[in-house]
Motif scaffolding. Structure first.
Motif, short mmCIF file in Angstrom:
data_model
loop_
_atom_site.label_atom_id
_atom_site.label_comp_id
_atom_site.label_asym_id
_atom_site.label_seq_id
_atom_site.Cartn_x
_atom_site.Cartn_y
_atom_site.Cartn_z
N ALA A 77 -28.11 31.98 -22.52
CA ALA A 77 -27.14 32.73 -21.72
C ALA A 77 -26.95 34.13 -22.29
O ALA A 77 -26.81 35.11 -21.55
N LEU A 78 -26.96 34.22 -23.59
CA LEU A 78 -26.78 35.51 -24.25
C LEU A 78 -27.97 36.42 -23.95
O LEU A 78 -27.82 37.61 -23.69
N ARG A 79 -29.15 35.82 -23.99
CA ARG A 79 -30.37 36.56 -23.64
C ARG A 79 -30.25 37.12 -22.23
O ARG A 79 -30.50 38.30 -21.97
N ASP A 80 -29.82 36.26 -21.28
CA ASP A 80 -29.67 36.69 -19.88
C ASP A 80 -28.68 37.85 -19.78
O ASP A 80 -28.91 38.83 -19.08
N GLN A 81 -27.57 37.68 -20.48
CA GLN A 81 -26.50 38.68 -20.43
C GLN A 81 -27.01 40.04 -20.91
O GLN A 81 -26.80 41.07 -20.26
N GLU A 82 -27.72 40.01 -22.03
CA GLU A 82 -28.24 41.25 -22.59
C GLU A 82 -29.28 41.88 -21.66
O GLU A 82 -29.29 43.08 -21.44
N TYR A 83 -30.12 41.01 -21.10
CA TYR A 83 -31.14 41.55 -20.21
C TYR A 83 -30.51 42.17 -18.98
O TYR A 83 -30.90 43.25 -18.52
N ALA A 84 -29.51 41.48 -18.42
CA ALA A 84 -28.84 41.98 -17.21
C ALA A 84 -28.24 43.36 -17.46
O ALA A 84 -28.44 44.30 -16.68
N ALA A 85 -27.53 43.49 -18.58
CA ALA A 85 -26.88 44.76 -18.92
C ALA A 85 -27.93 45.87 -19.08
O ALA A 85 -27.77 46.99 -18.56
N LEU A 86 -29.00 45.52 -19.78
CA LEU A 86 -30.07 46.49 -20.03
C LEU A 86 -30.74 46.92 -18.73
O LEU A 86 -30.99 48.11 -18.49
N PHE A 87 -31.01 45.93 -17.87
CA PHE A 87 -31.71 46.21 -16.62
C PHE A 87 -30.88 47.12 -15.72
O PHE A 87 -31.39 48.05 -15.10
N ALA A 88 -29.57 46.83 -15.66
CA ALA A 88 -28.68 47.66 -14.85
C ALA A 88 -28.68 49.09 -15.38
O ALA A 88 -28.83 50.05 -14.62
N GLU A 89 -28.56 49.23 -16.69
CA GLU A 89 -28.51 50.54 -17.32
C GLU A 89 -29.78 51.34 -17.00
O GLU A 89 -29.71 52.50 -16.61
N ARG A 90 -30.91 50.66 -17.14
CA ARG A 90 -32.20 51.29 -16.87
C ARG A 90 -32.28 51.82 -15.44
O ARG A 90 -32.97 52.78 -15.14
N ASN A 91 -31.59 51.14 -14.54
CA ASN A 91 -31.61 51.56 -13.14
C ASN A 91 -30.42 52.45 -12.77
O ASN A 91 -30.16 52.70 -11.60
N GLY A 92 -29.69 52.85 -13.82
CA GLY A 92 -28.58 53.77 -13.59
C GLY A 92 -27.39 53.16 -12.88
O GLY A 92 -26.64 53.84 -12.19
N ILE A 93 -27.23 51.85 -13.05
CA ILE A 93 -26.11 51.16 -12.38
C ILE A 93 -25.16 50.62 -13.46
O ILE A 93 -25.60 49.95 -14.39
N PRO A 94 -23.85 50.92 -13.35
CA PRO A 94 -22.91 50.35 -14.32
C PRO A 94 -22.86 48.83 -14.18
O PRO A 94 -22.99 48.30 -13.09
N CYS A 95 -22.70 48.16 -15.31
CA CYS A 95 -22.68 46.69 -15.27
C CYS A 95 -21.47 46.16 -16.02
O CYS A 95 -21.17 46.57 -17.13
N ARG A 96 -20.77 45.26 -15.41
CA ARG A 96 -19.61 44.62 -16.04
C ARG A 96 -20.02 43.20 -16.44
O ARG A 96 -20.66 42.51 -15.64
N VAL A 97 -19.69 42.80 -17.66
CA VAL A 97 -19.99 41.43 -18.07
C VAL A 97 -18.71 40.62 -18.13
O VAL A 97 -17.72 41.04 -18.72
N GLU A 98 -18.70 39.48 -17.44
CA GLU A 98 -17.53 38.60 -17.45
C GLU A 98 -17.90 37.30 -18.14
O GLU A 98 -18.99 36.78 -17.96
N ARG A 99 -16.98 36.80 -18.93
CA ARG A 99 -17.25 35.56 -19.64
C ARG A 99 -16.34 34.46 -19.14
O ARG A 99 -15.19 34.70 -18.77
N ALA A 100 -16.83 33.26 -19.15
CA ALA A 100 -16.01 32.13 -18.72
C ALA A 100 -16.32 30.93 -19.58
O ALA A 100 -17.32 30.91 -20.30
#
Lengths: 478, 478
Positions: A67-90
């Motif tokens: 899950a942590l891997r996914d989270q980091e990848y998601a954040a990175l991918f959004a950044e690379r595409n110039g899109i802000p990304c919010r991470v929510e934890r549950a």
């Protein structure tokens, strides 16, 4: 080639009016192929509609490292595409327990809650999710199997409220191929491949069997039938509404049709009108079955004087000139908090329930379909939900009876109500005021004790619920 | 209990008007559970409708001893129930070869031909077959997978022409249980359990998986959706026909709509009208796809002057006031038997084909759906059928070209046309007159030689065919 697929999706978005100029869009981003592709597509097409985009990743707190891997990848991918990304934890396992659902279902609900919260915070307009054509095919097939009626058979809509699904006509394979061509990697959720839930069985066993052995285009064909059916049923709804407005009128709480007018209505539309009348009168029981509709139809098309009793306290009758549908004892409600005889609950009506000497509590029952589960705050103490599919009839409010029982757990361990009262130290005097919600001798709920039978718990398979809303406890004349 | 099930089926028959008073009914009787139950039911209810009943058993000449056992049991069972039984024998393996079909398909066609022959001989009214709800569910699912459109998705009809299906809402299990209660035995066809045909896979693999792992009521739900859809689509057809009659007119072979009138038509019905126009103009191409309908719609709803070319030689156009659909070059046909360039065949039109110096042969092409296979006499020399689904476009009539080939067998062994001509001793002089029907370089048919490519053979999976009817060979000016 990727220009092709993007253009095709953009046309799909335009045709279904998914985005308006300048829309703010919250995009769910799990890190998997579908949502990665969706965000990439939105970023690419940002200028086309002048979109503002916010990615939201939800970490379910289940799969640890992965899950942590996914989270980091998601954040990175959004950044690379110039899109802000919010991470929510549950903590979905806890939530699932609390909400009495599977983790899958709880995860889904929590996710949509996050999207909606972020959307509201930012004052955005849409929530974009990455359901694609294969998801759609699975949905249609699932609905077909569970007998949800032709409306359900249409599957997901490209647009439902604020939720938009730009990829609904794009295949999983196309998406993966486009990502490959673009050299974009994505995360694979290993838990997706497992599981005994109906949806997972359809995805991992049924669909592959159908595609390999019967028809390689199975998913396209099933999804296509869904889309066509959506259009047809929208048209039918439209025809029905027109007829309904013309011929049905309300008179002192009863729904009335001029008999001669009904004769002119085509049978198919007539049945849809009857269904709508029953829904209106029963407070939205969306799954009144064809059997009920047929029995009303047989009255309406039958001899004068014919009458039939229906579930949810309704009755249908034909007089010489009029066709009537009404609630038995319309307007007579339980006001005093005394239940001289079992009271079949009517949806939308308030019932006073004596509250252990501390007064009375108003309880209102509603029926909701699973889509609305998102809007339910299952944590609220003043709300209880029960799986409607488990009920064979509308439950009743009444005093305890000999033979009453409930389930302690979902394995079916039962307990006598009399035994429970002893354990819970309910005095004999109190027991006579201890109103329960029951179906036969199965006690669904004891409002005052806050105890529910596990048999009626809401689960991942729940499609419709009866919800009880408790008001403030007030002094009342009981 | 058996009274219940019989009464339920009788009500179903009445509701769908399957039998009229005094009807003569031919009942198919294989000896299996379903047909045994059907005959038992009809015998029991004979008086209710004053029926005359004739059982017909067809021995397919396939399963040897087992088939003989079935035949004897069928005859005995009919006699015991006081119903005359006719036994028909066939050599299905030979027929299947001759008709170029699977034995399953050939058996089905031959069976219905027998029923129809006996019905005609006796001057009877109906043919009753034992399809039940599980068969119906399999049909609906099969149609859904192959993408047959919402009309096909409705599945079998309780009544279609002279064929009636009294058991269509009765489950296989109910039937077997009723037989057990009645102490009636039946034969089991061991070949039913095998086979790689789509239908067998659905019956033996898909349905059990769905019932066991997802929804025990899957068959009921699927069949129920089919029934509901039949009603809805009948209504849609009715609406469409009404609109069609009102707005579409024929003018010198073209179909014309007043543009203003079309604007008033709801989109769903408008598309159905377009579909019907295309079918009418193309001579019954039932599976013109949604893509074609959409492109005509975009013309009809677009700017004036817009025009689009369509398959089957059609074109659609919008002028200021009118919407037009027409055949390109309507009325201009190949009259001289010369093919200066490839001639895309138009359905229903006659083509003169030079016949090896002996004159010309008029060939007319039709498209037929699989239901009509029954009416085809596949043995006729003057008729050839090709699997329409194998074609990506309408085939063309033309002279041989470099690179032409055909399949010698269904395994895909190909042969060059030039090589075939050598083997068949077609002189160089003759070759220039040797008109072929082809799709790209794949030669579908060489009329004069009577050779077809195995790729286009009609099989058990064939749902639509292109049929070529050869006229008499006449002297002609070629």
């Amino acid at each position: 080639m990727n220009r092709d697929i993007c253009e095709r999706i953009a046309i799909y978005c335009d045709r279904n009016r998914l985005f308006a100029d300048g829309d703010g869009v919250v995009a769910g981003l799990s890190g998997g192929a579908d949502s990665v592709f969706l965000l990439w597509f939105l970023a690419k097409q940002q200028e086309r509609w002048g979109l503002r985009i916010q990615a939201v990743h939800v970490n379910h707190g289940i799969r640890g490292e992965e899950a942590l891997r996914d989270q980091e990848y998601a954040a990175l991918f959004a950044e690379r595409n110039g899109i802000p990304c919010r991470v929510e934890r549950a903590d979905i396992p806890s939530l699932a327990k609390e909400w009495r659902m599977t983790e899958e279902e709880a995860g889904r609900i929590f996710r949509y809650q996050c999207f909606e919260r972020v959307r509201e915070e930012l004052g955005f307009d849409k929530i974009a999710v990455a359901h694609h054509r294969d998801d759609q095919a699975e949905t249609v097939l699932f609905q077909l199997l569970r007998g949800s009626g032709l409306r359900g058979l249409g599957g997901m809509r490209p647009k439902r409220g604020r939720i938009v699904r730009p990829l609904l006509e794009t295949g999983r394979r196309e998406i993966e191929e486009a990502l490959e061509r673009e050299g974009i990697s994505y995360c694979t959720d290993t838990t997706n491949e497992q599981g005994q839930y109906a949806r997972n069985i359809i995805r991992n066993q049924v669909m592959p069997l159908l595609k390999e052995k019967i028809q390689p285009m199975a998913a396209e064909h099933i999804a296509g039938a869904g889309t066509h059916l959506q259009e047809i049923m929208d048209y039918i709804d439209c025809q029905r509404d027109q007829v309904y407005t013309e011929i049905v009128r309300r008179d002192r709480g009863r729904l009335v049709i001029d008999a001669g007018m009904f004769e002119e209505v085509p049978a198919v539309i007539g049945r849809e009108v009857i269904l709508k009348m029953m829904q209106e009168l029963s407070g939205g029981c969306k799954d009144i079955t064809a059997v009920h509709v047929e029995s009303v139809e047989s009255v309406f098309r039958g001899q004068t004087g014919k009458k039939v009793m229906l579930p949810y306290g309704m009755a249908a009758e034909k007089s010489y000139e009029y066709l009537l549908l009404y609630q038995k004892g319309t307007g007579i409600r339980q006001k005093e908090g005394r239940y001289s005889q079992p009271q079949t609950i009517q949806l939308g009506s308030a019932y006073k329930v004596p509250w252990r000497g501390r007064g009375c509590c108003d309880i209102v029952f509603y029926k909701k379909t699973v889509e609305n589960l998102l809007e339910l705050n299952l944590k609220k103490h003043c709300t209880k939900c029960f799986d409607y599919a488990k009920m064979d009839s509308m439950p009743v409010l009444r005093y305890p009876e000999e033979g009453d029982f409930l389930w302690l757990d979902r394995a079916g361990r039962a307990k006598k109500l009399s035994r429970l009262f002893i354990d819970e130290k309910v005095s004999r005097g109190e027991r006579k005021d201890m109103v329960v919600l029951a179906e036969g001798h199965h006690v669904i709920w004891i409002p005052v004790l806050g105890r529910c039978s596990a048999y009626y718990y809401v689960t991942g398979d729940t499609r419709a619920i009866i919800q009880a809303d408790l008001g403030k406890i007030r002094f009342c004349l009981s």
